[in-house]
Enzyme design. Structure first.
Site, PDB file in Angstrom:
ATOM      1  N   ASP A   1      58.126  51.390  15.055  1.00 34.81           N
ATOM      2  CA  ASP A   1      58.473  50.856  13.578  1.00 34.81           C
ATOM      3  C   ASP A   1      57.203  50.635  13.645  1.00 34.81           C
ATOM      4  OD1 ASP A   1      58.053  49.029  11.858  1.00 34.81           O
ATOM      5  OD2 ASP A   1      59.924  47.935  11.922  1.00 34.81           O
TER       6      ASP A   1
ATOM      7  N   TYR B   1      58.920  37.301  19.426  1.00 31.56           N
ATOM      8  CA  TYR B   1      59.291  37.462  18.426  1.00 31.56           C
ATOM      9  C   TYR B   1      58.462  39.242  18.108  1.00 31.56           C
ATOM     10  CZ  TYR B   1      61.998  40.211  14.036  1.00 31.56           C
ATOM     11  OH  TYR B   1      62.135  40.497  13.491  1.00 31.56           O
TER      12      TYR B   1
ATOM     13  N   LYS C   1      63.052  44.156  16.220  1.00 28.08           N
ATOM     14  CA  LYS C   1      64.203  44.292  16.965  1.00 28.08           C
ATOM     15  C   LYS C   1      63.773  45.427  17.847  1.00 28.08           C
ATOM     16  CE  LYS C   1      67.801  42.176  17.757  1.00 28.08           C
ATOM     17  NZ  LYS C   1      68.548  41.293  19.258  1.00 28.08           N
TER      18      LYS C   1
HETATM   19  C1  F6R Z   1      65.293  42.410  11.869  1.00 25.60           C
HETATM   20  C2  F6R Z   1      64.612  42.813  10.667  1.00 25.60           C
HETATM   21  C3  F6R Z   1      63.832  41.589   9.013  1.00 25.60           C
HETATM   22  C4  F6R Z   1      63.213  41.064   9.887  1.00 25.60           C
HETATM   23  C5  F6R Z   1      63.349  39.842   8.114  1.00 25.60           C
HETATM   24  C6  F6R Z   1      62.497  38.802   7.797  1.00 25.60           C
HETATM   25  O1  F6R Z   1      65.252  43.673  12.557  1.00 25.60           O
HETATM   26  O2  F6R Z   1      62.972  43.669  10.955  1.00 25.60           O
HETATM   27  O3  F6R Z   1      65.103  41.187   9.378  1.00 25.60           O
HETATM   28  O4  F6R Z   1      63.618  39.996  10.880  1.00 25.60           O
HETATM   29  O5  F6R Z   1      62.958  40.857   7.236  1.00 25.60           O
HETATM   30  O6  F6R Z   1      60.987  39.379   8.877  1.00 25.60           O
HETATM   31  P1  F6R Z   1      59.742  39.008   8.329  1.00 25.60           P
HETATM   32  O7  F6R Z   1      60.006  37.466   9.839  1.00 25.60           O
HETATM   33  O8  F6R Z   1      58.858  40.004   9.080  1.00 25.60           O
HETATM   34  O9  F6R Z   1      59.023  38.152   6.695  1.00 25.60           O
HETATM   35 MG    MG Z   2      59.685  46.794  10.830  1.00 25.49          MG
HETATM   36 MG    MG Z   3      63.534  48.335  12.678  1.00 29.41          MG
END
Ligand code: F6R
Ligand code: MG
Ligand code: MG
Length: 381
Positions: free
Chosen positions: A11, A228, A231
């Site tokens: 990603d 973190y 994923k």
């Molecule tokens: C799960 C994913 C999304 C983000 C969510 C919050 O793998 O990629 O669900 O976790 O959109 O993202 P942030 O913390 O970057 O705002």
């Molecule tokens: Mg992403």
């Molecule tokens: Mg992804």
């Protein structure tokens, strides 16, 4: 002809949020891969997209863990990241955990599944690619494809499959692996891989002749980075037909959705939904988790395909059932078991909240006083 099939994914920036890939980024990654085909470093190269992830599907003769091939993927993702940054895409370069390439992308963020084999007279393979979930999502379908005769009829009917398959299982906490031969050690296998937060199937081998049958990416980003970073959205390669499960036996586990870890903030359980390439854009509550299946025939190392194997009304019901499961789980809101247990969440504010409330917890046992301002809770009874 001995060939290696390498699938390396990352990603490197989402469009919009974490829901998809921008066409310019994809174009750049593809351009770098194809330039290496021109140079003769790769036999063939294609790109696949699932959600906010891009996979390079590469064929070559350099074997697995090749510095050259991993370097090509790294360079392609680095160049794609430059475009992501220019367009200010979301989480640009998020899976490239290092500034410099040091010979192998493993442990550096991207997910890798690769296998080397002698190309058969006809070589059908399927590349699976999932978004908003983790590598252990492959454990249940791999068990059904290679060890459950109620799903894979060939285990009983095809003499080449009748001796079963050996599963290599990775303990993602310790990095150690164990090989278990089915059907003899089936229950041991299930005892391990049922613990999806810890164990994941890494590869599968045919017992009758030791041929490689399947390989999955098992990198856990949270364990690599210690924090973190997204994923681990996994990939998997499965060989099909003549002594391996038929294409339809490989796809059959996906006709009934099951529940995997991932979805919103990598912190929820949700159904995995088999979708066409076009529908691989997780949007509802950043999901539900998606999986695509790209079918190829390999001819002298060239990738003939892909065929979009879930673009079939036979999987409509799985998609509908996944929606129903999604509705039921969403009803739980922030409550477990929709939300993962706190130690499995990709990011959590719980320690901070506990710290803030530290001085405010009091003992409910009789005679013990609550801290100032909270007396009425204990003094009245
Ligand atoms: C799960 C994913 C999304 C983000 C969510 C919050 O793998 O990629 O669900 O976790 O959109 O993202 P942030 O913390 O970057 O705002
Ligand atoms: Mg992403
Ligand atoms: Mg992804």
């Amino acid at each position: 002809m001995r060939i290696t099939l390498s699938v390396i994914k990352a990603d490197i920036g989402g469009f919009v949020g974490h829901s998809g890939v921008h066409p310019e980024v994809l174009e750049k990654v593809k351009e770098i891969g194809l330039a290496e085909v021109e140079k003769g470093n790769l036999i063939d190269c294609q790109v696949l997209v699932c959600g906010d992830d891009i996979a390079l599907v590469m064929t070559h003769q350099h074997g697995v863990d090749s510095e050259l091939v991993h370097g090509i993927a790294w360079k392609a993702f680095e160049e794609g990241t430059k475009i992501s940054k220019k367009l200010k895409l979301y989480g640009a370069g998020q899976d490239l955990l290092s500034d410099t390439f040091s010979g192998n992308v493993k442990g550096m963020g991207p997910g890798v599944a690769e296998m080397e084999f002698e190309e058969r007279p006809s070589e059908p393979v399927i590349v699976f690619f999932a978004d908003k979930t983790a590598p252990s999502a492959w454990s249940l379908p791999l068990y059904e494809m290679f060890a459950d005769p109620m799903v894979c009829a060939g285990l009983v009917i095809d003499p080449k499959m009748h001796d079963g398959f050996t599963f290599e299982v990775l303990d993602t906490y310790t990095g150690k692996a164990v090989k278990l031969s089915t059907p003899a050690e089936l229950y041991d296998l299930l005892a391990l891989i049922g613990s999806v937060e810890r164990y994941a199937v890494k590869s599968v081998w045919r017992n009758s002749d030791g041929e490689i049958a399947a390989v999955a990416s098992t990198q856990r980003l949270s364990l690599i980075a210690g924090k973190y970073v997204g994923k681990d959205d996994p990939v998997m390669i499965v060989r099909a037909q003549s002594g391996f499960p038929a294409v339809g036996e490989i796809l059959e586990p996906f006709a009934r959705p099951w529940i995997v870890e991932g979805w919103m903030r990598g912190s929820h359980n949700g159904p995995i939904m088999p979708v066409s390439f076009k529908q691989a854009t997780p949007t509802r509550f950043d999901g539900p988790p998606r999986v695509i299946a790209a079918g190829y025939q390999i001819a002298q190392g060239k990738l003939i395909g892909p065929r979009d194997l879930f673009d079939d009304p036979a999987f409509d019901r799985a998609r509908e059932q996944a929606q129903t499961i999604a509705d039921i789980l969403r009803r739980q809101g922030i409550f477990e078991p929709h939300r993962l247990p706190s130690e499995e969440m990709e990011y959590t504010t719980l320690p901070k909240i506990l710290k803030k409330l530290e001085g405010r917890f009091y003992d409910l046992e009789e005679g013990k006083k609550a801290p100032t301002g909270e007396e009425h809770h204990t003094e009245t009874d």
